[in-house]
Motif scaffolding. Structure first.
Motif, short mmCIF file in Angstrom:
data_model
loop_
_atom_site.label_atom_id
_atom_site.label_comp_id
_atom_site.label_asym_id
_atom_site.label_seq_id
_atom_site.Cartn_x
_atom_site.Cartn_y
_atom_site.Cartn_z
N HIS A 86 43.33 23.74 38.21
CA HIS A 86 42.88 22.70 39.14
C HIS A 86 43.65 22.76 40.46
N ASP A 87 43.86 23.97 40.95
CA ASP A 87 44.56 24.16 42.23
C ASP A 87 43.67 25.00 43.14
N VAL A 88 44.25 25.60 44.18
CA VAL A 88 43.43 26.27 45.19
C VAL A 88 43.80 27.74 45.39
N ARG A 89 44.52 28.35 44.45
CA ARG A 89 44.82 29.77 44.61
C ARG A 89 43.54 30.58 44.44
N VAL A 90 43.32 31.50 45.38
CA VAL A 90 42.19 32.43 45.33
C VAL A 90 42.75 33.84 45.20
N SER A 91 42.38 34.56 44.15
CA SER A 91 42.89 35.90 43.91
C SER A 91 41.84 36.95 44.28
N VAL A 92 42.31 38.03 44.86
CA VAL A 92 41.46 39.17 45.21
C VAL A 92 41.40 40.12 44.01
N PHE A 137 28.39 34.43 48.29
CA PHE A 137 27.88 35.80 48.42
C PHE A 137 27.70 36.14 49.88
N ASP A 138 28.36 37.22 50.31
CA ASP A 138 28.22 37.73 51.66
C ASP A 138 27.33 38.97 51.60
N PRO A 139 26.06 38.86 51.99
CA PRO A 139 25.15 40.01 51.89
C PRO A 139 25.42 41.09 52.93
N VAL A 140 26.17 40.75 53.98
CA VAL A 140 26.47 41.73 55.02
C VAL A 140 27.56 42.69 54.55
N ASN A 141 28.64 42.13 54.01
CA ASN A 141 29.77 42.94 53.56
C ASN A 141 29.77 43.18 52.05
N ARG A 142 28.74 42.69 51.36
CA ARG A 142 28.59 42.88 49.91
C ARG A 142 29.84 42.43 49.17
N ALA A 143 30.19 41.17 49.37
CA ALA A 143 31.33 40.57 48.68
C ALA A 143 30.88 39.29 48.00
N VAL A 144 31.53 38.97 46.88
CA VAL A 144 31.17 37.79 46.10
C VAL A 144 32.42 36.98 45.77
N GLY A 145 32.20 35.71 45.41
CA GLY A 145 33.31 34.87 45.01
C GLY A 145 32.86 33.73 44.12
N LEU A 146 33.81 33.20 43.36
CA LEU A 146 33.61 32.02 42.53
C LEU A 146 34.79 31.08 42.75
N TRP A 160 36.79 25.69 51.01
CA TRP A 160 37.29 26.18 52.30
C TRP A 160 38.20 27.38 52.09
N GLU A 161 39.12 27.28 51.12
CA GLU A 161 40.07 28.36 50.87
C GLU A 161 39.36 29.65 50.46
N THR A 162 38.31 29.53 49.67
CA THR A 162 37.58 30.72 49.23
C THR A 162 36.87 31.39 50.40
N ILE A 163 36.27 30.59 51.25
CA ILE A 163 35.60 31.12 52.44
C ILE A 163 36.60 31.82 53.35
N GLN A 164 37.76 31.22 53.54
CA GLN A 164 38.80 31.83 54.38
C GLN A 164 39.31 33.12 53.77
N ALA A 165 39.44 33.15 52.43
CA ALA A 165 39.90 34.37 51.76
C ALA A 165 38.90 35.50 51.94
N ALA A 167 36.83 35.82 54.45
CA ALA A 167 36.91 36.21 55.85
C ALA A 167 38.10 37.12 56.09
N SER A 168 39.24 36.77 55.53
CA SER A 168 40.47 37.54 55.72
C SER A 168 40.40 38.90 55.04
N GLU A 169 39.88 38.93 53.82
CA GLU A 169 39.90 40.15 53.02
C GLU A 169 38.76 41.11 53.36
N TYR A 170 37.57 40.57 53.63
CA TYR A 170 36.39 41.42 53.78
C TYR A 170 35.72 41.32 55.14
N GLY A 171 36.25 40.48 56.01
CA GLY A 171 35.61 40.28 57.31
C GLY A 171 34.35 39.45 57.24
N SER A 172 34.20 38.67 56.20
CA SER A 172 33.00 37.84 56.04
C SER A 172 32.96 36.75 57.11
N GLU A 173 31.81 36.59 57.72
CA GLU A 173 31.61 35.52 58.70
C GLU A 173 30.89 34.37 58.02
#
Length: 283
Positions: A86-92, A137-146, A160-165, A167-173
């Motif tokens: 129940h925290d906000v860590r996002v792992s790659v 799901f970022d269809p441009v850079n083909r990246a996914v997250g949960l 918010w943290e997942t969206i930022q991750a 963006a930082s990791e894959y260049g997702s807009e």
């Protein structure tokens, strides 16, 4: 229209719902949410419990996971998950991380409620019995997250943290990212105290047009409110730059539909867990 569509299953298959519009529009993408039927669990965990931390037989859980993975179009070796706190860590998740946590808790991503990857053949998963599953799901850079969003994760803005991750990791807009909010406890059933509401008002302050009236309503009990976690996560996604037209939101309430879903509140804390999943199949 309801974005999470129940799959017509044969006897013995795992109960599940898929984000059908995504799978139709983006070949190779698999995304959905399990129900509680079609597994091997018994008693409180009957029958498709997918979590190892609730006291169920680990061998049964592993068999259930393998069954769902196959139905979703992956091998059991692709199943990858975290230990949720129940925290906000996002792992790659990279190629070498494929399969972490699939058969035991010790190998899972520790203290992790969000996962992102751009590697095909990895099935990201997380676990629920009322909390909110968030899909990206970022269809441009083909990246996914949960992301797993209970009230704590929601007010800490794991969306918010997942969206930022991403963006930082894959260049997702953010304007390109598609998101979905899955089956979880609804405002019809989720009563919270003033402490929780004080955290909600940090994100959606009181005032005309703030949206707080869409997020919470007074309960019949003094100093308590009925909270709409789905709507709160939607507001956070929009603030993070997601287009409203790119947000799918379910109408399912896990507490109201305990015939279809496990519900922690409805079943007084002793119950199984559903799983969300998303991944890109190997071509």
């Amino acid at each position: 229209m309801e974005p999470f569509v129940r799959v017509n299953i044969n006897d013995g298959e795992p109960e599940r719902l898929t984000i059908q519009s995504w799978e139709d529009a983006f070949p190779g993408l698999s995304a959905g949410f399990s129900g509680r039927g079609g597994g091997a669990g018994e008693g409180h965990y009957s029958s498709l419990n997918l979590a190892l931390h609730v006291g169920d037989n680990p061998a049964v859980v592993a068999a259930n996971r393998a069954k769902l993975a196959e139905a979703a179009g992956f091998s059991f070796e692709a199943w990858t998950c975290g230990e949720q706190v129940h925290d906000v860590r996002v792992s790659v998740v990279t190629e070498k991380d494929r399969g972490k946590g699939r058969a035991d808790r010790s190998s899972a991503f520790q203290s992790t409620d969000g996962l992102i990857t751009n590697v095909p053949g990895i099935m990201l998963t997380s676990f629920y019995a009322d909390c909110v599953p968030l899909y990206f799901f970022d269809p441009v850079n083909r990246a996914v997250g949960l992301a797993h969003a209970g009230w704590k994760g929601t007010v800490s803005q794991i969306a918010w943290e997942t969206i930022q991750a991403m963006a930082s990791e894959y260049g997702s807009e953010p304007q390109h990212i598609r998101t979905a909010i899955g089956p979880s406890i609804g405002a019809c059933c989720y009563e919270v105290d003033e402490y929780v509401m004080s955290k909600v008002r940090d994100i959606v302050p009181e005032g005309a047009g703030s949206g707080l009236d869409q997020v919470a309503a007074p309960s019949t009990i003094p100093d308590r409110s009925m909270l709409n976690l789905k709507e709160l996560n939607r507001i956070i996604m929009i603030k993070a730059g997601i287009l409203p037209s790119h947000i799918e939101c379910t109408s399912y309430c896990t507490s109201c539909r305990s015939n279809l879903f496990f519900s922690y509140r409805k079943e007084n804390g002793t119950t199984g867990r559903m799983a969300s999943w998303i991944g890109m199949k190997e071509r």
